[in-house]
Design a protein around this motif. Structure first.
Motif, PDB file in Angstrom:
ATOM      1  N   SER A  92       0.823  -1.215   0.000  1.00  0.00           N
ATOM      2  CA  SER A  92       0.000   0.000   0.000  1.00  0.00           C
ATOM      3  C   SER A  92       0.856   1.263   0.000  1.00  0.00           C
ATOM      4  O   SER A  92       2.010   1.256   0.434  1.00  0.00           O
ATOM      5  CB  SER A  92      -0.913   0.012   1.228  1.00  0.00           C
ATOM      6  OG  SER A  92      -0.142   0.244   2.395  1.00  0.00           O
ATOM      7  N   VAL A  93       0.245   2.335  -0.458  1.00  0.00           N
ATOM      8  CA  VAL A  93       0.892   3.650  -0.463  1.00  0.00           C
ATOM      9  C   VAL A  93       1.349   3.992   0.953  1.00  0.00           C
ATOM     10  O   VAL A  93       2.472   4.446   1.171  1.00  0.00           O
ATOM     11  CB  VAL A  93      -0.105   4.724  -1.007  1.00  0.00           C
ATOM     12  CG1 VAL A  93       0.346   6.135  -0.657  1.00  0.00           C
ATOM     13  CG2 VAL A  93      -0.256   4.569  -2.517  1.00  0.00           C
ATOM     14  N   GLU A  94       0.497   3.741   1.931  1.00  0.00           N
ATOM     15  CA  GLU A  94       0.831   4.079   3.319  1.00  0.00           C
ATOM     16  C   GLU A  94       2.054   3.311   3.806  1.00  0.00           C
ATOM     17  O   GLU A  94       2.945   3.882   4.431  1.00  0.00           O
ATOM     18  CB  GLU A  94      -0.383   3.822   4.218  1.00  0.00           C
ATOM     19  CG  GLU A  94      -0.172   4.201   5.677  1.00  0.00           C
ATOM     20  CD  GLU A  94       0.450   5.586   5.886  1.00  0.00           C
ATOM     21  OE1 GLU A  94       0.045   6.541   5.177  1.00  0.00           O
ATOM     22  OE2 GLU A  94       1.344   5.709   6.744  1.00  0.00           O
ATOM     23  N   ASP A  95       2.105   2.017   3.518  1.00  0.00           N
ATOM     24  CA  ASP A  95       3.236   1.212   3.984  1.00  0.00           C
ATOM     25  C   ASP A  95       4.548   1.626   3.314  1.00  0.00           C
ATOM     26  O   ASP A  95       5.594   1.676   3.960  1.00  0.00           O
ATOM     27  CB  ASP A  95       2.980  -0.282   3.737  1.00  0.00           C
ATOM     28  CG  ASP A  95       1.923  -0.841   4.694  1.00  0.00           C
ATOM     29  OD1 ASP A  95       1.469  -0.088   5.587  1.00  0.00           O
ATOM     30  OD2 ASP A  95       1.553  -2.016   4.533  1.00  0.00           O
ATOM     31  N   GLY A 111       5.895  12.062  -0.408  1.00  0.00           N
ATOM     32  CA  GLY A 111       4.537  12.479  -0.745  1.00  0.00           C
ATOM     33  C   GLY A 111       3.660  11.268  -0.961  1.00  0.00           C
ATOM     34  O   GLY A 111       4.042  10.326  -1.653  1.00  0.00           O
ATOM     35  N   ARG A 112       2.482  11.284  -0.345  1.00  0.00           N
ATOM     36  CA  ARG A 112       1.523  10.181  -0.511  1.00  0.00           C
ATOM     37  C   ARG A 112       0.488  10.573  -1.551  1.00  0.00           C
ATOM     38  O   ARG A 112      -0.127  11.648  -1.441  1.00  0.00           O
ATOM     39  CB  ARG A 112       0.815   9.899   0.812  1.00  0.00           C
ATOM     40  CG  ARG A 112       1.693   9.288   1.878  1.00  0.00           C
ATOM     41  CD  ARG A 112       0.983   9.447   3.237  1.00  0.00           C
ATOM     42  NE  ARG A 112       1.565   8.613   4.286  1.00  0.00           N
ATOM     43  CZ  ARG A 112       2.655   8.960   4.985  1.00  0.00           C
ATOM     44  NH1 ARG A 112       3.269  10.104   4.739  1.00  0.00           N
ATOM     45  NH2 ARG A 112       3.120   8.165   5.934  1.00  0.00           N
ATOM     46  N   TYR A 113       0.282   9.709  -2.527  1.00  0.00           N
ATOM     47  CA  TYR A 113      -0.732   9.935  -3.562  1.00  0.00           C
ATOM     48  C   TYR A 113      -1.640   8.705  -3.577  1.00  0.00           C
ATOM     49  O   TYR A 113      -1.511   7.827  -4.437  1.00  0.00           O
ATOM     50  CB  TYR A 113      -0.078  10.142  -4.925  1.00  0.00           C
ATOM     51  CG  TYR A 113       0.732  11.432  -5.003  1.00  0.00           C
ATOM     52  CD1 TYR A 113       0.192  12.574  -5.580  1.00  0.00           C
ATOM     53  CD2 TYR A 113       2.023  11.491  -4.479  1.00  0.00           C
ATOM     54  CE1 TYR A 113       0.918  13.757  -5.636  1.00  0.00           C
ATOM     55  CE2 TYR A 113       2.763  12.668  -4.527  1.00  0.00           C
ATOM     56  CZ  TYR A 113       2.202  13.799  -5.106  1.00  0.00           C
ATOM     57  OH  TYR A 113       2.924  14.967  -5.153  1.00  0.00           O
ATOM     58  N   PRO A 114      -2.521   8.626  -2.573  1.00  0.00           N
ATOM     59  CA  PRO A 114      -3.366   7.426  -2.473  1.00  0.00           C
ATOM     60  C   PRO A 114      -4.420   7.347  -3.574  1.00  0.00           C
ATOM     61  O   PRO A 114      -4.727   8.352  -4.212  1.00  0.00           O
ATOM     62  CB  PRO A 114      -4.018   7.566  -1.094  1.00  0.00           C
ATOM     63  CG  PRO A 114      -3.931   9.011  -0.749  1.00  0.00           C
ATOM     64  CD  PRO A 114      -2.757   9.580  -1.484  1.00  0.00           C
ATOM     65  N   VAL A 115      -4.946   6.163  -3.746  1.00  0.00           N
ATOM     66  CA  VAL A 115      -6.038   5.950  -4.706  1.00  0.00           C
ATOM     67  C   VAL A 115      -7.211   6.823  -4.304  1.00  0.00           C
ATOM     68  O   VAL A 115      -7.519   6.958  -3.125  1.00  0.00           O
ATOM     69  CB  VAL A 115      -6.469   4.455  -4.674  1.00  0.00           C
ATOM     70  CG1 VAL A 115      -7.711   4.239  -5.515  1.00  0.00           C
ATOM     71  CG2 VAL A 115      -5.337   3.564  -5.156  1.00  0.00           C
ATOM     72  N   LYS A 116      -7.808   7.487  -5.268  1.00  0.00           N
ATOM     73  CA  LYS A 116      -9.014   8.272  -4.998  1.00  0.00           C
ATOM     74  C   LYS A 116      -9.824   8.322  -6.288  1.00  0.00           C
ATOM     75  O   LYS A 116      -9.410   7.726  -7.298  1.00  0.00           O
ATOM     76  CB  LYS A 116      -8.660   9.672  -4.506  1.00  0.00           C
ATOM     77  CG  LYS A 116      -7.882  10.498  -5.510  1.00  0.00           C
ATOM     78  CD  LYS A 116      -7.626  11.900  -4.971  1.00  0.00           C
ATOM     79  CE  LYS A 116      -7.041  12.785  -6.046  1.00  0.00           C
ATOM     80  NZ  LYS A 116      -6.678  14.113  -5.533  1.00  0.00           N
ATOM     81  N   VAL A 117     -10.941   9.022  -6.257  1.00  0.00           N
ATOM     82  CA  VAL A 117     -11.769   9.125  -7.456  1.00  0.00           C
ATOM     83  C   VAL A 117     -10.918   9.714  -8.586  1.00  0.00           C
ATOM     84  O   VAL A 117     -10.277  10.753  -8.402  1.00  0.00           O
ATOM     85  CB  VAL A 117     -13.020   9.995  -7.191  1.00  0.00           C
ATOM     86  CG1 VAL A 117     -13.847  10.144  -8.460  1.00  0.00           C
ATOM     87  CG2 VAL A 117     -13.863   9.370  -6.085  1.00  0.00           C
TER      88      VAL A 117
END
Ligand SMILES: [Zn+2]
Length: 137
Positions: A92-95, A111-117
């Protein structure tokens, strides 16, 4: 540690670390010049070994023109060869971000770019700037 200049044509297949070749850092606009910070390579290799999974660089070095066309920040670390946007297979992005932060206790950018719409795959930006910087977008 230094920022080195390579030629995609001449050095593309050259290994910088067990898990990384010069061409993986290339600018996606096809430019021959590739700038790569040695400490960035070390950082990515640590991430590679920690998770034991392939690390894909989706954006490495960027020329000024390319950085503009992808909407990069004006003083983006990608322009200096000090940044990489990465995805680690099955992690995962967080890990990935949390581990990168543990390697950069008082410096560097994460920088975190997590999955989103509108974003089906997340990624983590890591860079080797001297001053510590953290963000989520
Ligand atoms: Zn980035």
């Amino acid at each position: 540690m230094a920022i080195k200049q390579y030629s995609l044509k001449a050095d593309g297949a050259r290994k910088l670390a067990p898990g990384f070749k010069v061409r993986e850092f290339r600018c996606r606009d096809g430019s021959d010049v590739v700038m790569i910070d040695e400490s960035l390579v070390m950082l990515l290799q640590c991430i590679r070994e920690h998770f034991g999974k392939a690390v894909t660089i989706t954006s490495g070095y960027r020329t000024g023109t390319h950085n503009k066309s992808v909407g990069g920040a004006k003083s983006s670390q990608h322009l200096l060869g000090r940044a990489a946007d990465i995805q680690v297979a099955g992690v995962s992005v967080e890990d990935v971000a949390a581990y990168a932060e543990s390697l950069l206790p008082g410096w560097g950018g994460v920088g975190r770019y997590p999955v989103k719409v509108g974003r089906t795959k997340g990624w983590v930006h890591v860079d080797t700037r001297a001053k510590k910087s953290r963000w989520t977008m």
